[in-house]
Design a protein around this motif. Structure first.
Motif, mmCIF file in Angstrom:
data_model
loop_
_atom_site.group_PDB
_atom_site.id
_atom_site.type_symbol
_atom_site.label_atom_id
_atom_site.label_comp_id
_atom_site.label_asym_id
_atom_site.label_seq_id
_atom_site.Cartn_x
_atom_site.Cartn_y
_atom_site.Cartn_z
ATOM 1 N N ILE A 1 -3.596 -10.556 6.605
ATOM 2 C CA ILE A 1 -2.298 -10.180 7.177
ATOM 3 C C ILE A 1 -1.537 -9.221 6.268
ATOM 4 C CG2 ILE A 1 -0.015 -11.127 7.757
ATOM 5 C CD1 ILE A 1 -1.542 -13.647 8.785
ATOM 6 N N VAL A 2 -1.669 -9.366 4.960
ATOM 7 C CA VAL A 2 -0.864 -8.565 4.035
ATOM 8 C C VAL A 2 -1.329 -7.103 3.972
ATOM 9 C CG1 VAL A 2 -2.091 -8.908 1.830
ATOM 10 C CG2 VAL A 2 0.412 -8.774 1.868
ATOM 11 N N ILE A 3 -2.541 -6.801 4.368
ATOM 12 C CA ILE A 3 -3.051 -5.424 4.259
ATOM 13 C C ILE A 3 -2.129 -4.415 4.954
ATOM 14 C CG2 ILE A 3 -4.947 -3.845 4.836
ATOM 15 C CD1 ILE A 3 -6.856 -6.282 4.439
ATOM 16 N N PRO A 4 -1.844 -4.577 6.249
ATOM 17 C CA PRO A 4 -0.964 -3.575 6.862
ATOM 18 C C PRO A 4 0.447 -3.587 6.271
ATOM 19 C CG PRO A 4 -1.380 -5.371 8.407
ATOM 20 C CD PRO A 4 -2.291 -5.566 7.229
ATOM 21 N N PHE A 5 0.925 -4.749 5.845
ATOM 22 C CA PHE A 5 2.256 -4.810 5.239
ATOM 23 C C PHE A 5 2.319 -3.973 3.962
ATOM 24 C CE2 PHE A 5 2.756 -8.468 8.012
ATOM 25 C CZ PHE A 5 4.090 -8.383 8.380
ATOM 26 N N VAL A 6 1.320 -4.111 3.096
ATOM 27 C CA VAL A 6 1.292 -3.344 1.849
ATOM 28 C C VAL A 6 1.226 -1.852 2.160
ATOM 29 C CG1 VAL A 6 -0.092 -2.798 -0.210
ATOM 30 C CG2 VAL A 6 0.288 -5.187 0.444
ATOM 31 N N LEU A 7 0.349 -1.480 3.078
ATOM 32 C CA LEU A 7 0.181 -0.062 3.391
ATOM 33 C C LEU A 7 1.425 0.536 4.048
ATOM 34 C CD1 LEU A 7 -3.526 -0.165 4.617
ATOM 35 C CD2 LEU A 7 -2.662 0.610 2.396
ATOM 36 N N ILE A 8 2.028 -0.179 4.966
ATOM 37 C CA ILE A 8 3.255 0.313 5.614
ATOM 38 C C ILE A 8 4.386 0.427 4.590
ATOM 39 C CG2 ILE A 8 5.078 -0.283 7.272
ATOM 40 C CD1 ILE A 8 2.786 -1.526 9.020
ATOM 41 N N THR A 9 4.515 -0.574 3.747
ATOM 42 C CA THR A 9 5.555 -0.550 2.716
ATOM 43 C C THR A 9 5.367 0.656 1.803
ATOM 44 O OG1 THR A 9 5.658 -2.969 2.808
ATOM 45 C CG2 THR A 9 6.658 -1.910 0.888
ATOM 46 N N TYR A 10 4.135 0.906 1.406
ATOM 47 C CA TYR A 10 3.829 2.037 0.529
ATOM 48 C C TYR A 10 4.142 3.367 1.219
ATOM 49 C CZ TYR A 10 1.199 5.258 -2.399
ATOM 50 O OH TYR A 10 0.842 6.304 -3.200
ATOM 51 N N GLU B 1 7.679 2.373 -9.086
ATOM 52 C CA GLU B 1 6.629 3.097 -8.361
ATOM 53 C C GLU B 1 5.288 3.003 -9.091
ATOM 54 O OE1 GLU B 1 5.560 7.713 -7.183
ATOM 55 O OE2 GLU B 1 7.661 7.186 -7.497
ATOM 56 N N ARG B 2 5.306 3.213 -10.395
ATOM 57 C CA ARG B 2 4.057 3.131 -11.176
ATOM 58 C C ARG B 2 3.456 1.723 -11.136
ATOM 59 N NH1 ARG B 2 6.581 5.249 -16.047
ATOM 60 N NH2 ARG B 2 7.349 7.237 -15.349
ATOM 61 N N GLN C 1 12.177 -4.398 -11.947
ATOM 62 C CA GLN C 1 12.512 -3.022 -12.327
ATOM 63 C C GLN C 1 13.304 -2.291 -11.235
ATOM 64 O OE1 GLN C 1 12.322 -1.547 -15.271
ATOM 65 N NE2 GLN C 1 11.534 -3.499 -16.042
ATOM 66 N N ILE C 2 12.960 -2.490 -9.985
ATOM 67 C CA ILE C 2 13.704 -1.806 -8.922
ATOM 68 C C ILE C 2 15.105 -2.381 -8.815
ATOM 69 C CG2 ILE C 2 13.006 -3.175 -6.894
ATOM 70 C CD1 ILE C 2 13.326 0.670 -7.104
ATOM 71 N N ILE D 1 1.704 -10.556 -11.726
ATOM 72 C CA ILE D 1 2.642 -10.191 -12.793
ATOM 73 C C ILE D 1 3.239 -8.808 -12.529
ATOM 74 C CG2 ILE D 1 2.807 -9.602 -15.258
ATOM 75 C CD1 ILE D 1 0.642 -11.881 -15.674
ATOM 76 N N LEU D 2 2.397 -7.862 -12.124
ATOM 77 C CA LEU D 2 2.881 -6.513 -11.808
ATOM 78 C C LEU D 2 3.912 -6.540 -10.683
ATOM 79 C CD1 LEU D 2 -0.482 -4.536 -11.970
ATOM 80 C CD2 LEU D 2 1.469 -4.285 -13.530
ATOM 81 N N LEU D 3 3.653 -7.353 -9.658
ATOM 82 C CA LEU D 3 4.587 -7.447 -8.533
ATOM 83 C C LEU D 3 5.946 -7.971 -8.978
ATOM 84 C CD1 LEU D 3 2.204 -8.848 -5.776
ATOM 85 C CD2 LEU D 3 3.144 -6.537 -5.915
ATOM 86 N N VAL D 4 5.935 -9.013 -9.789
ATOM 87 C CA VAL D 4 7.193 -9.597 -10.263
ATOM 88 C C VAL D 4 7.952 -8.587 -11.126
ATOM 89 C CG1 VAL D 4 8.196 -11.406 -11.724
ATOM 90 C CG2 VAL D 4 6.384 -11.975 -10.083
#
Length: 175
Positions: free
Chosen positions: A126-135, A74-75, A64-65, A56-59
């Motif tokens: 697989i999503v771990i590096p994607f989330v961290l790189i995106t952040y 960001e929050r 919001q962006i 839900i937060l992701l959606v």
């Protein structure tokens, strides 16, 4: 003074170390059982709920962006990362105190369950590096690169969060 590019290079080392260490640690901790600790059987519905909240937060964050509300985005994203970390801690705690639950369904549903489970597990790694790189790209102000990788990260992370809830719902009657 260091540039954001230099900082990003430092972060990249941490990103890859964490992206390798987390799945290895989780796999290793599956074989560790804490003696004398009561089974934490109440945790699966809690961490499934956390997965649902993450989805839900992701959606909402993407909505919001798109509306131009960068600060709320960001929050929400920081909260989604926090939820994912909390999920991981509770998941590890459960599996260190409890045996894995086997799926008891039969027929086609069994294959659907295992397909969802396997894709959930693989994509959660697989999503771990994607989330961290995106952040890191966001916090370092590299917004063009951030948006580019976020287009990949978002559906992967959303699938992991939603499929975690589905896996829980499919196996919950067998706990």
């Amino acid at each position: 003074m260091e540039t954001s590019i230099e900082n990003t290079k430092k972060y990249n080392v941490w990103i890859w170390m964490l992206s390798i260490a987390i799945p290895i640690a989780v796999a290793a901790l599956f074989s560790v059982k804490i003696p004398g600790v009561e089974r934490l059987g109440f945790l699966p519905p809690i961490y499934a709920t956390i997965n649902g909240i993450t989805a839900i937060l992701l959606v909402i964050a993407v909505y919001q962006i798109r509306k131009g509300n960068r600060k709320l985005h960001e929050r929400l994203m920081k909260t989604a990362i926090g939820c994912s970390v909390l999920f991981l801690l509770l998941y590890i705690a459960y599996h260190m105190t409890s045996d894995s639950t086997l799926y008891g369904g039969e027929g086609m549903l069994k294959y659907v369950y295992y397909f969802i489970l396997l894709t959930h597990i693989l994509l959660s790694i697989i999503v771990i590096p994607f989330v961290l790189i995106t952040y890191v790209r966001a916090i370092s102000g590299q917004f063009y690169k951030h948006r580019k990788i976020a287009r990949i990260t978002y559906p992967l992370w959303l699938y992991v969060a939603v499929s975690g809830v589905i896996v829980y719902l499919m196996i919950s009657s067998y706990y």
